[in-house]
Design a protein around this motif. Structure first.
Motif, PDB file in Angstrom:
ATOM      1  N   THR A   7       0.858  -1.193   0.000  1.00  0.00           N
ATOM      2  CA  THR A   7       0.000   0.000   0.000  1.00  0.00           C
ATOM      3  C   THR A   7       0.885   1.229   0.000  1.00  0.00           C
ATOM      4  O   THR A   7       1.833   1.335   0.787  1.00  0.00           O
ATOM      5  N   THR A   8       0.585   2.165  -0.877  1.00  0.00           N
ATOM      6  CA  THR A   8       1.349   3.411  -0.889  1.00  0.00           C
ATOM      7  C   THR A   8       0.999   4.241   0.333  1.00  0.00           C
ATOM      8  O   THR A   8      -0.098   4.149   0.881  1.00  0.00           O
ATOM      9  N   ARG A   9       1.924   5.039   0.762  1.00  0.00           N
ATOM     10  CA  ARG A   9       1.735   5.858   1.969  1.00  0.00           C
ATOM     11  C   ARG A   9       0.849   7.054   1.662  1.00  0.00           C
ATOM     12  O   ARG A   9       1.002   7.714   0.629  1.00  0.00           O
ATOM     13  N   ASN A  10      -0.087   7.336   2.556  1.00  0.00           N
ATOM     14  CA  ASN A  10      -0.956   8.490   2.383  1.00  0.00           C
ATOM     15  C   ASN A  10      -0.205   9.768   2.726  1.00  0.00           C
ATOM     16  O   ASN A  10       0.709   9.772   3.552  1.00  0.00           O
ATOM     17  N   VAL A  11      -0.604  10.857   2.080  1.00  0.00           N
ATOM     18  CA  VAL A  11      -0.161  12.163   2.561  1.00  0.00           C
ATOM     19  C   VAL A  11      -0.859  12.413   3.894  1.00  0.00           C
ATOM     20  O   VAL A  11      -1.933  11.860   4.163  1.00  0.00           O
ATOM     21  N   ASP A  36       6.724  11.597  -1.479  1.00  0.00           N
ATOM     22  CA  ASP A  36       7.150  11.873  -2.852  1.00  0.00           C
ATOM     23  C   ASP A  36       5.980  12.255  -3.747  1.00  0.00           C
ATOM     24  O   ASP A  36       6.100  12.333  -4.974  1.00  0.00           O
ATOM     25  N   ALA A  37       4.819  12.530  -3.120  1.00  0.00           N
ATOM     26  CA  ALA A  37       3.659  12.975  -3.896  1.00  0.00           C
ATOM     27  C   ALA A  37       3.855  14.425  -4.320  1.00  0.00           C
ATOM     28  O   ALA A  37       4.529  15.212  -3.652  1.00  0.00           O
ATOM     29  N   PHE A  84      -3.544  21.470   6.658  1.00  0.00           N
ATOM     30  CA  PHE A  84      -4.125  20.728   5.532  1.00  0.00           C
ATOM     31  C   PHE A  84      -3.053  20.490   4.473  1.00  0.00           C
ATOM     32  O   PHE A  84      -2.038  21.183   4.419  1.00  0.00           O
ATOM     33  N   ILE A  85      -3.310  19.499   3.637  1.00  0.00           N
ATOM     34  CA  ILE A  85      -2.428  19.203   2.512  1.00  0.00           C
ATOM     35  C   ILE A  85      -3.279  18.651   1.379  1.00  0.00           C
ATOM     36  O   ILE A  85      -4.269  17.938   1.610  1.00  0.00           O
TER      37      ILE A  85
END
Length: 296
Positions: A7-11, A36-37, A84-85
């Protein structure tokens, strides 16, 4: 071949503790972790907790940490904030909401930085902090202890320290002083009362030159800016262990200088004597020096 799930990491966004909270300003902190998003936006928002509309801030970004200095806040108010992001092509992610309270406007108790018999210099720090724009009026109130009415002096809430000099005070008398602040649309806030006493005159028996039948007594009467209405020396019989006996001689101090010397005659040889200086201030109150003893 063997397959592996991942699973990719969430922001991630997170609100951190506020620092440097004052009456009308604060520094917000938060995390906006993008990894890296490609991040389209990130920042900090705040609002009065009682309100509904969030305000954006200008943020300083240090790695994943966000800092925002906000101002024009209202004293004694609860505020909410969040970070927030938003990654490109994704929804905005908001952090947990945290709260902080701005500092209250306070009336600080004054201090007396200098006093004489008839004057006092009073200093008071402003309790408005960085919220002086909210102050409708401020000042220092002064009265003699026992009076019911205050003598009011308006001051400038923009000044961090206000200095006030009071003159024509009574010698050796008690006075009361307090500060006040009135935020616009609010009741007046009073500080605790400071009670102080103006200086009295002072008498000091300094030394003696003793002979067989007379003695020269040296002393001082320190009047400051007061007027001494009476000053004299009284000589008493004494004992080697300091017991004061009968009054044997009195002499007026005729000089108005602070230092004086008085000659006392008709003393007995090999006798113990002590002397006391007495003086009256401008209110007629008598003060006495400590006794000075010497054998004749």
């Amino acid at each position: 071949t063997e397959s592996i799930d991942f699973t990719t990491r969430n922001v991630e966004a997170q609100a951190l503790d506020v620092i440097d909270i004052r009456q009308a300003s604060a520094t917000l902190r938060g995390l906006a972790i993008g990894g890296d998003a490609k991040v389209a936006a990130r920042g900090l928002q705040y609002r009065a907790t009682s309100g509904t509309r969030w305000s954006n801030t200008t943020v300083t970004i240090k790695g994943d940490t966000l800092l925002a200095n906000i101002s024009n806040l209202k004293p004694s108010t609860e505020y909410s904030y969040r970070s927030f992001i938003q990654a490109e092509g994704a929804d905005t992610i908001f952090s947990n909401t945290m709260i902080f309270y701005t500092e209250a406007i306070r009336a600080l108790r004054p201090t007396v930085i200098n006093k004489t018999q008839h004057t006092a210099t009073i200093s008071c720090e402003s309790g408005a902090g960085d919220a002086s724009a909210y102050i409708y009026t401020s000042g220092i109130q002064f009265r003699k202890q026992g009076d019911t009415e205050w003598d009011d002096t308006e001051t400038n809430p923009d000044l961090p320290i206000v200095t006030l000099k009071k003159e024509n005070l009574d010698v050796a008398s008690f006075y009361e002083v307090r500060s006040y602040m009135q935020p616009a649309g609010s009741d007046i806030i009073y500080s605790d009362i400071l009670t102080f006493q103006t200086k009295d005159i002072e008498a000091v028996a300094d030394s003696v030159k003793a002979y067989q039948h007379n003695a020269v007594l040296y002393g001082r009467v320190m009047a400051g800016d007061d007027t001494v209405t009476e000053r004299k020396v009284e000589v008493y019989q004494s004992s080697w262990y300091g017991t004061i006996g009968a009054l044997v001689s009195t002499a007026d101090i005729t000089t108005s200088d602070e230092k004086f010397a008085v000659v006392i005659d008709r003393l007995q040889p090999s006798m113990y004597y002590t002397y006391i200086i007495k003086a009256k201030n401008s209110l007629g109150k008598e003060i006495k020096s400590k006794a000075y003893s010497s054998d004749g």
